[in-house]
Each structure stands twice: as C-alpha cells, then as structure tokens.
Design a protein around this motif. Structure first.
Motif, PDB file in Angstrom:
ATOM      1  N   LEU A   1       4.212  12.889  -4.974  1.00  0.00           N
ATOM      2  CA  LEU A   1       3.430  14.014  -4.428  1.00  0.00           C
ATOM      3  C   LEU A   1       4.062  14.594  -3.173  1.00  0.00           C
TER       4      LEU A   1
ATOM      5  N   LEU B   1       8.173  14.386  11.971  1.00  0.00           N
ATOM      6  CA  LEU B   1       6.911  13.627  12.012  1.00  0.00           C
ATOM      7  C   LEU B   1       6.936  12.655  13.190  1.00  0.00           C
TER       8      LEU B   1
ATOM      9  N   GLY C   1      -4.367   5.387   3.604  1.00  0.00           N
ATOM     10  CA  GLY C   1      -3.408   5.127   2.535  1.00  0.00           C
ATOM     11  C   GLY C   1      -4.105   4.823   1.216  1.00  0.00           C
TER      12      GLY C   1
ATOM     13  N   CYS D   1       3.667   5.337  -2.946  1.00  0.00           N
ATOM     14  CA  CYS D   1       3.957   6.769  -2.850  1.00  0.00           C
ATOM     15  C   CYS D   1       5.210   7.038  -2.019  1.00  0.00           C
ATOM     16  N   HIS D   2       5.327   6.340  -0.876  1.00  0.00           N
ATOM     17  CA  HIS D   2       6.427   6.652   0.036  1.00  0.00           C
ATOM     18  C   HIS D   2       7.762   6.055  -0.421  1.00  0.00           C
TER      19      HIS D   2
ATOM     20  N   LEU E   1       2.998   1.733   9.368  1.00  0.00           N
ATOM     21  CA  LEU E   1       3.678   2.977   9.739  1.00  0.00           C
ATOM     22  C   LEU E   1       4.864   2.688  10.666  1.00  0.00           C
TER      23      LEU E   1
ATOM     24  N   ARG F   1      -3.713  16.487   3.908  1.00  0.00           N
ATOM     25  CA  ARG F   1      -3.240  17.052   2.633  1.00  0.00           C
ATOM     26  C   ARG F   1      -3.155  15.963   1.546  1.00  0.00           C
ATOM     27  N   GLY F   2      -1.959  15.734   0.984  1.00  0.00           N
ATOM     28  CA  GLY F   2      -1.814  14.761  -0.103  1.00  0.00           C
ATOM     29  C   GLY F   2      -1.901  13.311   0.333  1.00  0.00           C
ATOM     30  N   MET F   3      -1.927  13.079   1.636  1.00  0.00           N
ATOM     31  CA  MET F   3      -1.977  11.710   2.162  1.00  0.00           C
ATOM     32  C   MET F   3      -3.424  11.241   2.239  1.00  0.00           C
TER      33      MET F   3
ATOM     34  N   VAL G   1       0.821  -1.227   0.000  1.00  0.00           N
ATOM     35  CA  VAL G   1       0.000   0.000   0.000  1.00  0.00           C
ATOM     36  C   VAL G   1       0.851   1.272   0.000  1.00  0.00           C
ATOM     37  N   CYS G   2       1.736   1.404   0.968  1.00  0.00           N
ATOM     38  CA  CYS G   2       2.418   2.683   1.195  1.00  0.00           C
ATOM     39  C   CYS G   2       3.559   2.934   0.212  1.00  0.00           C
TER      40      CYS G   2
ATOM     41  N   ALA H   1       5.456  12.884  -0.765  1.00  0.00           N
ATOM     42  CA  ALA H   1       5.298  12.020   0.409  1.00  0.00           C
ATOM     43  C   ALA H   1       6.670  11.833   1.053  1.00  0.00           C
TER      44      ALA H   1
ATOM     45  N   PHE I   1      -2.742  -0.474   9.405  1.00  0.00           N
ATOM     46  CA  PHE I   1      -2.134   0.804   9.043  1.00  0.00           C
ATOM     47  C   PHE I   1      -1.013   1.143  10.018  1.00  0.00           C
TER      48      PHE I   1
ATOM     49  N   LEU J   1       0.561  11.052  15.114  1.00  0.00           N
ATOM     50  CA  LEU J   1       0.929  10.876  13.707  1.00  0.00           C
ATOM     51  C   LEU J   1       0.099   9.771  13.054  1.00  0.00           C
TER      52      LEU J   1
ATOM     53  N   ALA K   1      -2.514  10.549   9.959  1.00  0.00           N
ATOM     54  CA  ALA K   1      -2.244   9.924   8.661  1.00  0.00           C
ATOM     55  C   ALA K   1      -3.393   8.997   8.268  1.00  0.00           C
TER      56      ALA K   1
HETATM   57  C1  HEC Z   1      -1.385   7.927  -2.949  1.00  0.00           C
HETATM   58  C2  HEC Z   1      -0.099   8.146  -2.335  1.00  0.00           C
HETATM   59  C3  HEC Z   1       0.117   7.713  -0.887  1.00  0.00           C
HETATM   60  C4  HEC Z   1      -0.073   6.457  -0.338  1.00  0.00           C
HETATM   61  C5  HEC Z   1      -0.529   5.192  -1.025  1.00  0.00           C
HETATM   62  C6  HEC Z   1       0.325   6.572   1.062  1.00  0.00           C
HETATM   63  N1  HEC Z   1       0.716   7.853   1.338  1.00  0.00           N
HETATM   64 FE1  HEC Z   1       1.307   8.580   3.155  1.00  0.00          FE
HETATM   65  N2  HEC Z   1       1.554  10.437   2.337  1.00  0.00           N
HETATM   66  C7  HEC Z   1       1.372  10.756   1.001  1.00  0.00           C
HETATM   67  C8  HEC Z   1       1.696  12.161   0.786  1.00  0.00           C
HETATM   68  C9  HEC Z   1       1.630  12.880  -0.534  1.00  0.00           C
HETATM   69  C10 HEC Z   1       2.074  12.672   2.055  1.00  0.00           C
HETATM   70  C11 HEC Z   1       2.519  14.097   2.363  1.00  0.00           C
HETATM   71  C12 HEC Z   1       1.295  14.887   2.797  1.00  0.00           C
HETATM   72  C13 HEC Z   1       1.631  16.346   2.932  1.00  0.00           C
HETATM   73  O1  HEC Z   1       2.341  16.711   3.861  1.00  0.00           O
HETATM   74  O2  HEC Z   1       1.189  17.087   2.063  1.00  0.00           O
HETATM   75  C14 HEC Z   1       1.964  11.564   3.001  1.00  0.00           C
HETATM   76  C15 HEC Z   1       2.226  11.683   4.355  1.00  0.00           C
HETATM   77  C16 HEC Z   1       2.197  10.623   5.257  1.00  0.00           C
HETATM   78  C17 HEC Z   1       2.492  10.745   6.651  1.00  0.00           C
HETATM   79  C18 HEC Z   1       2.817  12.043   7.383  1.00  0.00           C
HETATM   80  C19 HEC Z   1       1.507  12.705   7.760  1.00  0.00           C
HETATM   81  C20 HEC Z   1       1.656  14.061   8.395  1.00  0.00           C
HETATM   82  O3  HEC Z   1       1.060  14.279   9.467  1.00  0.00           O
HETATM   83  O4  HEC Z   1       2.348  14.929   7.819  1.00  0.00           O
HETATM   84  C21 HEC Z   1       2.382   9.495   7.195  1.00  0.00           C
HETATM   85  C22 HEC Z   1       2.588   9.115   8.645  1.00  0.00           C
HETATM   86  C23 HEC Z   1       2.023   8.591   6.118  1.00  0.00           C
HETATM   87  N3  HEC Z   1       1.905   9.309   4.947  1.00  0.00           N
HETATM   88  C24 HEC Z   1       1.829   7.236   6.274  1.00  0.00           C
HETATM   89  C25 HEC Z   1       1.411   6.373   5.256  1.00  0.00           C
HETATM   90  C26 HEC Z   1       1.196   4.957   5.430  1.00  0.00           C
HETATM   91  C27 HEC Z   1       1.430   4.192   6.714  1.00  0.00           C
HETATM   92  C28 HEC Z   1       0.780   4.466   4.232  1.00  0.00           C
HETATM   93  C29 HEC Z   1       0.397   3.050   3.879  1.00  0.00           C
HETATM   94  C30 HEC Z   1      -0.546   2.370   4.720  1.00  0.00           C
HETATM   95  C31 HEC Z   1       0.717   5.593   3.293  1.00  0.00           C
HETATM   96  N4  HEC Z   1       1.122   6.722   3.954  1.00  0.00           N
HETATM   97  C32 HEC Z   1       0.302   5.514   1.965  1.00  0.00           C
HETATM   98  C33 HEC Z   1       0.951   9.913   0.007  1.00  0.00           C
HETATM   99  C34 HEC Z   1       0.613   8.568   0.167  1.00  0.00           C
END
Ligand code: HEC
Length: 132
Positions: free
Chosen positions: A45, A59, A82, A39-40, A96, A76-78, A35-36, A47, A92, A67, A71
């Motif tokens: 975007l 973070l 996920g 993007c990560h 993380l 925002r973009g997150m 999943v993560c 991330a 989830f 956190l 999340a």
């Molecule tokens: C579609 C793309 C995408 C997916 C899939 C994704 N993320 Fe993210 N995530 C992002 C983006 C983009 C940001 C940055 C958000 C921002 O600060 O604008 C982010 C930020 C975060 C943050 C920081 C949040 C904060 O408070 O600033 C965490 C924690 C996180 N993601 C966890 C996860 C986890 C765990 C998964 C999987 C289960 C996941 N993400 C899947 C795009 C994604």
C-alpha cells in the motif's frame, strides 16, 4: 568487605542498564518483525519500505515525537497502532526506532519525557479530529 560493596553495586547497576537497553533493541526488532514488517517489509500500500533511506529521510526529519505520534494515531494507509490494538506506545516507539535506525536515522528508545510528549501530540491529533 565494606569496600567491595559499592563496586558490586555499581557493577550491578551497569549490568541492569545494559540488559534493559538491549531488551529495548530486542523488543523493537521483534515488534517490527511481528507487526510492521507485514507492510513495511515489502512496501504494501505504498508503506515506506524498511531500509529505503530516500523515503524515510523526510519522515525522519519530522522528528521522533511528531512522526511517532502521527503514525501511532494512524495516517492515511497507516492503520492506528500498526493495526494491533494491544500495541503500547512504548512498544510501537521501539519498533519505529528499529525501522528508522535501519533506514538512515539514529534515534534512541524514547525516555519518559519523550513518551509524555508523544502522548500529548496524540491528544492534540484527537482533539483536531473531533473538531471536524
Ligand atoms: C497494514 C499495513 C501496515 C502495517 C502493519 C504498518 N504500517 Fe506503517 N504505514 C503503512 C502505510 C500504507 C503507510 C503510508 C501511509 C501514507 O503515506 O499513505 C505507513 C506509514 C508509516 C509511517 C509514516 C507516517 C507518516 O507520517 O507519513 C510510519 C512512521 C509507520 N508507518 C510506522 C509503522 C510502524 C512502527 C509499524 C509497526 C508497529 C507499522 N507502521 C505497521 C502501512 C502499515
């Protein structure tokens, strides 16, 4: 025979405990990859990238409850959960934890008390959004 029984019981409990903790680590890694990582892994975007300690430090400093809740709720973009509507809060959280522990942190798979605190924070977020 009677003397052996408690030892076997203790050995069984230890075996179960070690299986369940490695199962958490395993599923956290799997969920991250499934999943993560989309993007990560590459920082899509903007991330925070897996392993980027400088990006993750502030973070991680927010704490596991805050956190994880923000999340999971989406920020925002997150996307919420996920982007996977079937992903449980436990699944989830473990994904993380896996990402954090490979990016300079040292978190544990959340226990029931921590999960409850995360759920409470998510409810607070929802309530805050509804006021607007
Ligand atoms: C579609 C793309 C995408 C997916 C899939 C994704 N993320 Fe993210 N995530 C992002 C983006 C983009 C940001 C940055 C958000 C921002 O600060 O604008 C982010 C930020 C975060 C943050 C920081 C949040 C904060 O408070 O600033 C965490 C924690 C996180 N993601 C966890 C996860 C986890 C765990 C998964 C999987 C289960 C996941 N993400 C899947 C795009 C994604």
């Amino acid at each position: 025979m009677k003397l052996h029984y408690p030892l076997q019981l203790i050995a069984t409990i230890f075996a179960l405990l070690s299986v369940s903790s490695s199962a958490n680590a395993q599923s956290g890694e799997n969920t991250y990859k499934q999943v993560c990582a989309n993007c990560h892994g590459a920082g899509v975007l903007n991330a925070p990238k897996f392993g980027d300690k400088a990006k993750w430090a502030p973070l991680i400093a927010e704490g596991q409850v805050t956190l994880t809740a923000h999340a999971y709720f989406g920020v925002r973009g997150m996307p919420p959960k996920g982007g996977n509507p079937n992903l449980s809060i436990e699944g989830f959280s473990d994904a993380l934890v896996y990402m954090v522990n490979n990016s300079g942190g040292n978190w544990k798979s959340p226990d029931a008390k921590t999960i409850a605190a995360i759920n409470k924070e998510i409810e607070a977020r929802k309530a805050g959004m509804n006021k607007k």
